[in-house]
Write a protein that holds these residues in place. Structure first.
Motif, PDB file in Angstrom:
ATOM      1  N   TYR A  53       2.715 -12.583   8.822  1.00 12.87           N
ATOM      2  CA  TYR A  53       2.778 -11.528   9.826  1.00 12.87           C
ATOM      3  C   TYR A  53       4.044 -10.691   9.666  1.00 12.87           C
ATOM      4  CZ  TYR A  53      -1.187 -13.310  12.518  1.00 12.87           C
ATOM      5  OH  TYR A  53      -2.449 -13.676  12.925  1.00 12.87           O
ATOM      6  N   VAL A  54       5.169 -11.342   9.440  1.00  9.94           N
ATOM      7  CA  VAL A  54       6.435 -10.616   9.286  1.00  9.94           C
ATOM      8  C   VAL A  54       6.401  -9.751   8.038  1.00  9.94           C
ATOM      9  CG1 VAL A  54       8.897 -10.889   8.797  1.00  9.94           C
ATOM     10  CG2 VAL A  54       7.824 -12.245  10.599  1.00  9.94           C
ATOM     11  N   ARG A  55       5.833 -10.263   6.960  1.00  7.29           N
ATOM     12  CA  ARG A  55       5.848  -9.543   5.684  1.00  7.29           C
ATOM     13  C   ARG A  55       4.889  -8.346   5.707  1.00  7.29           C
ATOM     14  NH1 ARG A  55       7.185 -10.926   0.457  1.00  7.29           N
ATOM     15  NH2 ARG A  55       8.818 -12.113   1.508  1.00  7.29           N
ATOM     16  N   PHE A  56       3.692  -8.503   6.288  1.00  8.93           N
ATOM     17  CA  PHE A  56       2.669  -7.461   6.174  1.00  8.93           C
ATOM     18  C   PHE A  56       2.244  -6.841   7.503  1.00  8.93           C
ATOM     19  CE2 PHE A  56       2.288  -9.959   2.300  1.00  8.93           C
ATOM     20  CZ  PHE A  56       2.287  -8.955   1.349  1.00  8.93           C
ATOM     21  N   GLY A  57       2.404  -7.547   8.602  1.00  6.73           N
ATOM     22  CA  GLY A  57       2.124  -6.968   9.912  1.00  6.73           C
ATOM     23  C   GLY A  57       0.672  -7.006  10.311  1.00  6.73           C
ATOM     24  N   THR A  58      -0.203  -6.391   9.509  1.00  2.00           N
ATOM     25  CA  THR A  58      -1.625  -6.325   9.850  1.00  2.00           C
ATOM     26  C   THR A  58      -2.470  -6.727   8.653  1.00  2.00           C
ATOM     27  OG1 THR A  58      -1.925  -4.025   9.148  1.00  2.00           O
ATOM     28  CG2 THR A  58      -1.145  -4.408  11.417  1.00  2.00           C
ATOM     29  N   LYS A  59      -3.717  -7.067   8.937  1.00  2.00           N
ATOM     30  CA  LYS A  59      -4.638  -7.432   7.862  1.00  2.00           C
ATOM     31  C   LYS A  59      -4.930  -6.230   6.979  1.00  2.00           C
ATOM     32  CE  LYS A  59      -8.876  -8.690   8.983  1.00  2.00           C
ATOM     33  NZ  LYS A  59     -10.056  -9.511   9.370  1.00  2.00           N
ATOM     34  N   ALA A  60      -5.034  -5.040   7.590  1.00  7.72           N
ATOM     35  CA  ALA A  60      -5.291  -3.840   6.802  1.00  7.72           C
ATOM     36  C   ALA A  60      -4.145  -3.569   5.835  1.00  7.72           C
ATOM     37  CB  ALA A  60      -5.495  -2.631   7.723  1.00  7.72           C
ATOM     38  N   ALA A  61      -2.918  -3.723   6.300  1.00  2.00           N
ATOM     39  CA  ALA A  61      -1.759  -3.509   5.425  1.00  2.00           C
ATOM     40  C   ALA A  61      -1.737  -4.526   4.296  1.00  2.00           C
ATOM     41  CB  ALA A  61      -0.469  -3.578   6.239  1.00  2.00           C
ATOM     42  N   LEU A  62      -2.132  -5.758   4.599  1.00  4.37           N
ATOM     43  CA  LEU A  62      -2.181  -6.781   3.558  1.00  4.37           C
ATOM     44  C   LEU A  62      -3.226  -6.428   2.507  1.00  4.37           C
ATOM     45  CD1 LEU A  62      -1.494  -9.494   2.306  1.00  4.37           C
ATOM     46  CD2 LEU A  62      -3.004 -10.593   3.983  1.00  4.37           C
ATOM     47  N   LEU A  63      -4.409  -6.001   2.935  1.00  8.22           N
ATOM     48  CA  LEU A  63      -5.443  -5.638   1.964  1.00  8.22           C
ATOM     49  C   LEU A  63      -4.971  -4.471   1.098  1.00  8.22           C
ATOM     50  CD1 LEU A  63      -8.198  -5.860   0.667  1.00  8.22           C
ATOM     51  CD2 LEU A  63      -9.160  -4.561   2.587  1.00  8.22           C
ATOM     52  N   ARG A  64      -4.320  -3.492   1.685  1.00  8.23           N
ATOM     53  CA  ARG A  64      -3.797  -2.378   0.891  1.00  8.23           C
ATOM     54  C   ARG A  64      -2.842  -2.878  -0.179  1.00  8.23           C
ATOM     55  NH1 ARG A  64      -1.748   2.921   3.892  1.00  8.23           N
ATOM     56  NH2 ARG A  64      -1.426   3.368   1.684  1.00  8.23           N
ATOM     57  N   SER A  65      -1.985  -3.826   0.169  1.00 10.97           N
ATOM     58  CA  SER A  65      -1.033  -4.359  -0.807  1.00 10.97           C
ATOM     59  C   SER A  65      -1.744  -5.131  -1.906  1.00 10.97           C
ATOM     60  CB  SER A  65      -0.015  -5.279  -0.111  1.00 10.97           C
ATOM     61  OG  SER A  65       0.817  -4.539   0.756  1.00 10.97           O
ATOM     62  N   VAL A  66      -2.794  -5.864  -1.545  1.00 11.22           N
ATOM     63  CA  VAL A  66      -3.566  -6.604  -2.548  1.00 11.22           C
ATOM     64  C   VAL A  66      -4.240  -5.630  -3.509  1.00 11.22           C
ATOM     65  CG1 VAL A  66      -5.500  -8.176  -2.906  1.00 11.22           C
ATOM     66  CG2 VAL A  66      -3.905  -8.587  -1.035  1.00 11.22           C
ATOM     67  N   VAL A  67      -4.816  -4.564  -2.972  1.00 11.40           N
ATOM     68  CA  VAL A  67      -5.467  -3.559  -3.817  1.00 11.40           C
ATOM     69  C   VAL A  67      -4.437  -2.881  -4.725  1.00 11.40           C
ATOM     70  CG1 VAL A  67      -6.709  -1.368  -3.827  1.00 11.40           C
ATOM     71  CG2 VAL A  67      -7.359  -3.162  -2.222  1.00 11.40           C
ATOM     72  N   ASP A  68      -3.299  -2.504  -4.166  1.00 11.46           N
ATOM     73  CA  ASP A  68      -2.262  -1.844  -4.966  1.00 11.46           C
ATOM     74  C   ASP A  68      -1.822  -2.732  -6.129  1.00 11.46           C
ATOM     75  OD1 ASP A  68      -2.327   0.362  -3.325  1.00 11.46           O
ATOM     76  OD2 ASP A  68      -0.526  -0.189  -2.192  1.00 11.46           O
ATOM     77  N   ALA A  69      -1.663  -4.027  -5.862  1.00  9.63           N
ATOM     78  CA  ALA A  69      -1.256  -4.954  -6.913  1.00  9.63           C
ATOM     79  C   ALA A  69      -2.327  -5.076  -7.989  1.00  9.63           C
ATOM     80  CB  ALA A  69      -0.945  -6.324  -6.311  1.00  9.63           C
ATOM     81  N   ALA A  70      -3.590  -5.084  -7.585  1.00 10.13           N
ATOM     82  CA  ALA A  70      -4.680  -5.190  -8.557  1.00 10.13           C
ATOM     83  C   ALA A  70      -4.766  -3.935  -9.415  1.00 10.13           C
ATOM     84  CB  ALA A  70      -6.002  -5.432  -7.832  1.00 10.13           C
ATOM     85  N   VAL A  71      -4.595  -2.770  -8.802  1.00 10.72           N
ATOM     86  CA  VAL A  71      -4.643  -1.510  -9.549  1.00 10.72           C
ATOM     87  C   VAL A  71      -3.512  -1.456 -10.565  1.00 10.72           C
ATOM     88  CG1 VAL A  71      -4.353   0.993  -9.353  1.00 10.72           C
ATOM     89  CG2 VAL A  71      -5.869  -0.216  -7.774  1.00 10.72           C
ATOM     90  N   ALA A  72      -2.332  -1.887 -10.143  1.00  9.09           N
ATOM     91  CA  ALA A  72      -1.176  -1.836 -11.044  1.00  9.09           C
ATOM     92  C   ALA A  72      -1.252  -2.871 -12.157  1.00  9.09           C
ATOM     93  CB  ALA A  72       0.112  -2.038 -10.242  1.00  9.09           C
ATOM     94  N   GLY A  73      -1.908  -3.996 -11.913  1.00  6.12           N
ATOM     95  CA  GLY A  73      -1.973  -5.042 -12.934  1.00  6.12           C
ATOM     96  C   GLY A  73      -0.629  -5.706 -13.116  1.00  6.12           C
ATOM     97  N   ASP A  74      -0.183  -5.797 -14.347  1.00  9.35           N
ATOM     98  CA  ASP A  74       1.078  -6.480 -14.659  1.00  9.35           C
ATOM     99  C   ASP A  74       2.243  -5.514 -14.789  1.00  9.35           C
ATOM    100  OD1 ASP A  74      -0.244  -8.930 -14.740  1.00  9.35           O
ATOM    101  OD2 ASP A  74      -0.793  -8.651 -16.840  1.00  9.35           O
ATOM    102  N   THR A  75       2.153  -4.362 -14.128  1.00  2.00           N
ATOM    103  CA  THR A  75       3.181  -3.337 -14.327  1.00  2.00           C
ATOM    104  C   THR A  75       4.064  -3.149 -13.099  1.00  2.00           C
ATOM    105  OG1 THR A  75       1.562  -1.653 -13.685  1.00  2.00           O
ATOM    106  CG2 THR A  75       1.832  -2.078 -16.033  1.00  2.00           C
ATOM    107  N   ALA A  76       4.229  -4.195 -12.315  1.00  2.00           N
ATOM    108  CA  ALA A  76       5.145  -4.167 -11.177  1.00  2.00           C
ATOM    109  C   ALA A  76       4.840  -3.008 -10.229  1.00  2.00           C
ATOM    110  CB  ALA A  76       6.588  -4.104 -11.661  1.00  2.00           C
ATOM    111  N   GLU A  77       3.559  -2.867  -9.879  1.00  2.00           N
ATOM    112  CA  GLU A  77       3.117  -1.848  -8.936  1.00  2.00           C
ATOM    113  C   GLU A  77       3.415  -0.434  -9.424  1.00  2.00           C
ATOM    114  OE1 GLU A  77       4.225  -2.675  -4.906  1.00  2.00           O
ATOM    115  OE2 GLU A  77       3.738  -4.789  -5.083  1.00  2.00           O
ATOM    116  N   GLN A  78       3.381  -0.248 -10.723  1.00  2.00           N
ATOM    117  CA  GLN A  78       3.592   1.070 -11.307  1.00  2.00           C
ATOM    118  C   GLN A  78       2.392   1.963 -11.026  1.00  2.00           C
ATOM    119  OE1 GLN A  78       3.241   1.534 -15.692  1.00  2.00           O
ATOM    120  NE2 GLN A  78       5.390   2.127 -15.595  1.00  2.00           N
ATOM    121  N   ALA A  79       2.652   3.226 -10.724  1.00  2.00           N
ATOM    122  CA  ALA A  79       1.568   4.168 -10.473  1.00  2.00           C
ATOM    123  C   ALA A  79       0.756   4.371 -11.742  1.00  2.00           C
ATOM    124  CB  ALA A  79       2.133   5.504  -9.996  1.00  2.00           C
ATOM    125  N   VAL A  80      -0.547   4.645 -11.566  1.00  2.00           N
ATOM    126  CA  VAL A  80      -1.422   4.839 -12.721  1.00  2.00           C
ATOM    127  C   VAL A  80      -0.898   5.961 -13.609  1.00  2.00           C
ATOM    128  CG1 VAL A  80      -3.735   5.571 -13.432  1.00  2.00           C
ATOM    129  CG2 VAL A  80      -3.472   3.886 -11.611  1.00  2.00           C
TER     130      VAL A  80
END
Length: 221
Positions: A53-80
């Motif tokens: 809860y402290v780290r992400f606040g809401t479930k929606a914010a957590l899902l956004r972070s999970v998606v962002d990490a998947a899109v970035a892959g192994d590039t430390a959340e680097q933009a496409v």
């Protein structure tokens, strides 16, 4: 000289975040958005619920972070747009190499993130934040693909079609996440089959110039 205590603390923070993301991804994909709770994510990560809860606040914010990490892959959340594969798609010496770079990067991205895109589509009716984020993703993807076409044309790698807008928008549509998801649902294609389809589609829609821009082939005499 670096502070070893700060370095250890940062490593622990990063490890905790990764554990949360890994647990959340598994639960979102397996159980869907609505059935997944932050408490269940915390249990899967073997952490106290308060930590999530402290780290992400809401479930929606957590899902956004999970998606962002998947899109970035192994590039430390680097933009496409800053990824190696997209840079290669803009700078390789031939149109064929640019198409290959774009297709490889896009296919890898879809393979990593498609299941999560499905979760976002499932959740967006109840979560305006996710609906807005997904629309922003559509817009960003379209711009990246239009930039791919514009750059190839500026570099003299494309012939001028009768309808350049149709050409560019067709490329932009082919590379959208929802195009991949629709094909996966209706054809049951693997990511590799999608990659072959995308490669053949882009190769068909785009045309390489027979001679360098500004030069004409000499007639045979």
């Amino acid at each position: 000289m670096s502070d070893p205590v700060k370095g250890l603390r940062a490593a622990r923070v990063a490890e905790t975040k990764q554990r949360i993301l890994d647990s959340a991804r598994e639960l979102f994909v397996r159980d869907g958005y609505h059935a997944t709770t932050l408490t269940a994510v915390a249990e899967g990560a073997q952490l106290a619920p308060r930590t999530v809860y402290v780290r992400f606040g809401t479930k929606a914010a957590l899902l956004r972070s999970v998606v962002d990490a998947a899109v970035a892959g192994d590039t430390a959340e680097q933009a496409v747009r800053d990824s190696d594969w997209y840079r290669a798609a803009l700078t390789a010496g031939t149109l064929a190499d640019r198409i290959t770079a774009l297709v490889t990067g896009t296919t890898d991205l879809m393979e990593r993130a498609a299941d999560l895109f499905e979760v976002v589509l499932q959740a967006q009716a109840a979560e305006p934040e996710l609906a807005d984020a997904f629309q922003a993703g559509r817009t960003a993807t379209r711009e990246l693909l239009l930039q791919f076409v514009r750059t190839a044309r500026a570099d003299g790698l494309l012939t001028e079609p009768a309808d350049p807008e149709w050409q560019a928008e067709t490329v932009a549509l082919a590379g959208q996440a929802e195009t991949y998801l629709l094909l996966r649902r209706t054809t049951r294609w693997t990511p590799q089959q999608y990659g072959r389809w995308l490669h053949s589609t882009l190769s068909e829609v785009l045309r390489e110039v027979a001679a360098p821009s500004g030069e004409m082939e000499q007639p045979c005499v």
